[in-house]
Design a protein around this motif. Structure first.
Motif: not given
Length: 956
Positions: A747-751
């Motif tokens: 999971l990636w945030n603030s893309v």
């Protein structure tokens, strides 16, 4: 009606009345019901002398006392309305009282009480007919296909007449058979007498047998005959006196008929003139106009223009039927319009400001929209087809039989190819014969009729629907072939000559299909909805000759005879194979529908749903019903069932927040379901304006072409590399009970939004994934970013599936358990049911936000059998997840900037060997969960009408 059937209804009615006296409903057991049936039989003269089926009466009462009904929901606008319907107004209502007594013969007390409350609610939203001055109320009642809308508006007609509405017009379809069927129903429920000649009272029927007082008999200007519509002859000789008793008009939606009725109203009933326009109108008599199938033919498909100041262009000329309906309403100072439909989207697309001097305002239901709740025994799309899940459609009944032999293997020819003209001759493998699937379907109908006979249901009607073409000449050929097959079956069985092979064939179908299906359905449905008796083959065989002798093959061609026969043979049990096209697709009820053979190819929401004559009530024989259709149509019915659920959820949310019909109309107009109805009915001849806010979009149709699969995998790799190191590896979220876990996912945030639009621009979505159009999605995201939303994304790469060989993406992340989605085998694409697992959409929500979404879901949730909503949810609905994320709630902060992109590397084995043999890497699919938003941003979707008709079929 036969004496046996009358006796049956009488015994059941008395037993029901006795049982209704039980104060504790839980004490009403099958044993007590049997006891009261015996008591009622002793009270009814003749019940011992006629052939009375005691067990059938017991089963019917078990079903009635097991029935429950959900709650109706309503959006309404009180502007200009004066509340008026109080109990004192209802004391002397005789039309309703006798209708109530009439329906209590056939329905449970629970159902009658629900009908009473529902019609009270609708009538209360109309205006008091005794109110002085001019008023205009317009509403829409949304039921389910074949769910009893006619019974509902029959009750409304009775109450409106009791309240003081003097002229009641019912618009009943486009064809004579449906108009006549509606006339017959209203004779039974309102008039109380047969209408053989306009203005004359015939034999008492229905309510007329309950209350025989001729002083309250309503007048009627139309009859049940094939040519019983409002005619010039009737108009010339019709002297009206509605001050004494109400007048009923049951008319077709036909330009000539409506023009004739309009002319008569303005010439013979109008008593005033509008000084500004010189238009004649009726000032003193209140009108109720009921529009059955209100989305069909009533909607103005012409594009109205507006002046620079926002006022409607008065030069606009509405389409013929819409224009006449509006002119009739505009001819009364006091008018109420109530549309009834199961597919309301065309009505909601009506522009709220459309108006002309001659026609008055358009038919948008500005006053109210009511969603009728279905009873627990209603069999709707969710029950037939199930609900979508990552494992395919689940929860559906095993009634569908896949067919493909109606076309050649390449799809271009065969018995009934999708594209055929009126000269088409249906040939199977070059022979003048039916395909094996059709022969089997006819055999299934014969067996269903036989089983119903063995179960004591021989006095009930049984029907089979064959709907394979809309062209009359081709229907005639199908009729000839079916008639020949039935005739040969009848001769061989009844004469016992050359019958061995046929008997073996039917025996095999009974043993291999009917017996296991009966057992399976008994295990899936409550006991009160199933019949406990499964006949033996010997019992079936014994009744086959009589059953085949009774079967009649009909071509439904629009004449009143098609509708009349059911009424004339009440209690005798007609057995009909009905072959038709458009005449069968709207409103016409096929009584006791058991078997359907359906290959019509329209994919528009409202057209398909209306063709679904197999929805409705199947008391005691649901296990004998069959739907023979194609895998593609099953997929499309799945799409529309899901689309309907989304829009009903939206409706429920607006009810909870106190919204009005205008609010709902604006929401639906921008909803990205591109096949809900014809773009003509959407009033946007060239462009659909869509908003994806608050929606889940997923690629459920994927390519099989390795070159495109490579391009999409490359697009995914580019995104993964650009995002850098994931924020989380192996994800756990606290939930009630057990946590949600994605142990093998990333999971990636603030893309940044630019990476999302780059991905969408590079990714090729399949043309059949009509909602997930990557180019349109990219444009929408870009526009929202400019409005300050969808700027910071959560992206998840989901590796939750069965362990398989590892696959390393370009950034080094390795997936060892590829998700798997099974192909539904629809021609032209790798099609799946649902991409997202229910928990995936909430992967970004912490426990407080997740819990808030669940609480919000429970607040609006109510049981609804038509939607397979029977047990309280333990997880939040997707709509509430998107609402909480984008709008916030209480202490949860709104985050409309946060979109969620879910990436699924699918195992190619799910697509079948034709794909997995040439492609061994992941097939990339994606879903986007758009947060709900108050933004008005929309994106244009261009519509080519020719391509639309080629893909979805013509507008009906």
């Amino acid at each position: 009606m036969s004496e046996t059937h009358k006796t049956f209804l009488h015994v059941v009615s008395i037993a029901q009345t006795i049982l209704d006296g039980e104060k504790v409903k839980s004490k009403i057991t099958p044993a007590l019901i049997a006891e009261k049936v015996d008591l009622a039989m002793g009270l009814v003269a003749g019940s011992k002398s006629v052939e009375f089926d005691r067990q059938a009466a017991i089963s019917e009462l078990i079903r009635r006392f097991s029935l429950w009904i959900g709650q109706d929901s309503t959006l309404h606008d009180e502007e200009g309305h004066e509340p008026w319907l109080v109990s004192s107004r209802k004391k002397d209502w005789r039309y309703w009282q006798r209708y109530q007594a009439f329906v209590e013969r056939k329905m449970s007390t629970t159902a009658v009480d629900a009908l009473n409350k529902s019609t009270d609610r609708i009538l209360a939203f109309l205006e008091d007919p005794n109110r002085e001055g001019a008023w205009d109320r317009r509403g829409l009642v949304v039921g389910h296909v074949q769910s009893g809308k006619t019974g509902n508006y029959s009750g409304l007609v009775c109450k409106a007449a009791d309240a003081g509405y003097k002229i009641i017009i019912v618009l009943a379809g486009l064809h004579n058979n449906l108009r006549s069927q509606t006339q017959i129903r209203l004779e039974e429920s309102f008039l109380g007498y047969e209408t053989s000649f306009a203005g004359e009272f015939g034999q008492p029927v229905g309510v007329g047998e309950i209350d025989t007082d001729s002083k309250i008999q309503p007048n009627c200007a139309t009859t049940r005959a094939d040519k019983g519509d409002f005619t010039t002859k009737v108009a010339k000789h019709l002297a009206i006196s509605p001050e004494q008793r109400p007048w009923l008009f049951v008319v077709k939606k036909n330009k000539t008929v409506l023009e004739r009725l309009l002319k008569w109203i303005r010439s013979h009933v109008a008593d005033a003139t509008d000084s500004a326009s010189n238009r004649r109108f009726v000032s003193n008599l209140p009108l109720l106009l009921i529009d059955d199938e209100a989305d069909h033919a009533s909607v103005d498909t012409g594009e109205q223009l507006f002046n620079p100041d926002g006022t409607p262009d008065d030069e606009h000329q509405p389409k013929a039927i819409n224009s006449r309906i509006r002119r009739i309403l505009h001819s009364f100072a006091k008018s109420a319009y109530v549309g009834y439909t199961a597919t309301p989207f065309a009505n909601i697309f009506i522009h709220r400001r459309n108006e002309t001097t001659e026609e008055g305002p358009d038919l948008f239901p500005q006053s109210f929209i009511i969603n009728l709740a279905a009873p627990s025994n209603y069999v709707g799309p969710a029950r037939v087809f199930g609900l979508n899940s990552a494992d395919g459609r689940v929860g559906g009944l095993p009634l569908i039989r896949d067919i493909s032999d109606h076309v050649s293997k390449d799809g271009s020819g065969g018995w009934m190819p999708p594209q055929h003209n009126k000269e088409h001759i249906p040939l199977y493998e070059g022979l003048d014969a039916l395909p094996p699937s059709m022969r089997e379907a006819i055999g299934a109908f014969v067996l269903a009729c036989a089983a119903r006979t063995c179960r004591g249901q021989d006095s009930e009607h049984s029907s089979m629907l064959i709907h394979v073409t809309r062209l009359n000449l081709v229907q005639k050929e199908v009729y000839r072939q079916v008639e020949e097959v039935v005739k040969r079956m009848r001769q061989r069985i009844t004469r016992g000559v050359d019958h061995e092979a046929l008997i073996t064939e039917l025996h095999s179908l009974w043993d291999n299909d009917f017996l296991p299906t009966c057992v399976e359905i008994t295990s899936l449905l409550p006991e009160d909805e199933c019949h406990t008796l499964t006949p033996t083959w010997e019992q079936i065989l014994a009744v086959l000759p009589d059953v085949l002798s009774d079967i009649d093959v009909r071509m439904i061609n629009g004449t009143a005879k098609d509708a009349l026969d059911y009424a004339e043979h009440q209690g005798k049990g007609l057995k009909i194979i009905a072959i038709g096209g458009d005449k069968l697709s709207r409103g016409l009820t096929l009584e006791g529908l058991c078997v359907s053979y359906f290959v019509r190819t329209s994919k528009m929401y409202d057209t398909l749903m209306q063709m679904g004559r197999w929805f409705g009530y199947r008391p005691g024989y649901i296990d004998l019903c069959r739907l023979y259709t194609t895998a593609e149509l099953v997929e499309w019915f799945g799409h529309i069932a899901d689309a309907s659920e989304e829009l009903r959820e939206e409706f429920d949310a607006m009810v909870e927040s106190g919204g009005t019909p205008k609010d709902y109309g604006l929401k639906v107009q921008s909803h990205p379901i591109l096949m809900v109805t014809s773009p003509l009915k959407m009033r946007t001849a060239e462009t659909l304006l869509l908003s994806y806010s608050g929606n889940l979009v997923q690629t459920v149709a994927l390519f099989r072409d390795p070159a495109i699969l490579r391009r999409n995998l490359d697009a995914t790799n580019q995104l993964l590399v650009a995002m850098g190191e994931p924020f989380e590896r192996g994800i756990t979220r606290a939930r009630d009970g057990n946590p949600d876990e994605w142990k093998r996912s990333f999971l990636w945030n603030s893309v940044g939004a630019n990476l999302i639009t780059d991905f969408l621009t590079s990714f090729s979505t399949h043309p059949k994934a009509s909602r997930a159009n990557s180019a349109v999605l990219a444009e929408f995201v870009d526009k929202m970013v400019k409005a300050g939303e969808l700027t910071s994304w959560t992206v998840a790469l989901l590796g939750e599936g069965h362990a398989t060989k590892p696959y390393a993406f370009a950034n080094g992340l390795e997936i060892v358990a590829w998700p798997s989605r099974t192909d539904t085998k629809v021609e032209g694409s790798y099609s799946i049911g649902v991409l997202t697992d229910p928990s995936d959409e909430a992967i970004d929500l912490d426990y407080p936000a997740w819990k808030k979404a669940l609480d919000w879901t429970l607040l609006e949730w109510k049981p609804d059998p038509a939607r397979n909503r029977l047990t309280e949810p333990t997880r939040p609905g997707g709509k509430k997840i998107r609402d909480v994320r984008g709008l916030g709630r209480d202490d949860i902060k709104a985050a409309p900037e946060r979109g969620v992109l879910l990436l699924y590397p699918l195992n190619p084995e799910g697509a079948g060997e034709s794909v997995s043999s040439i492609w061994s890497e992941p097939i990339m699919a994606f879903a986007i969960s758009f947060p709900s938003s108050n933004s008005t941003v929309k994106v244009a979707y261009k519509v080519d009408h020719l391509l639309w008709e080629q893909e979805y079929g013509p507008a009906d």
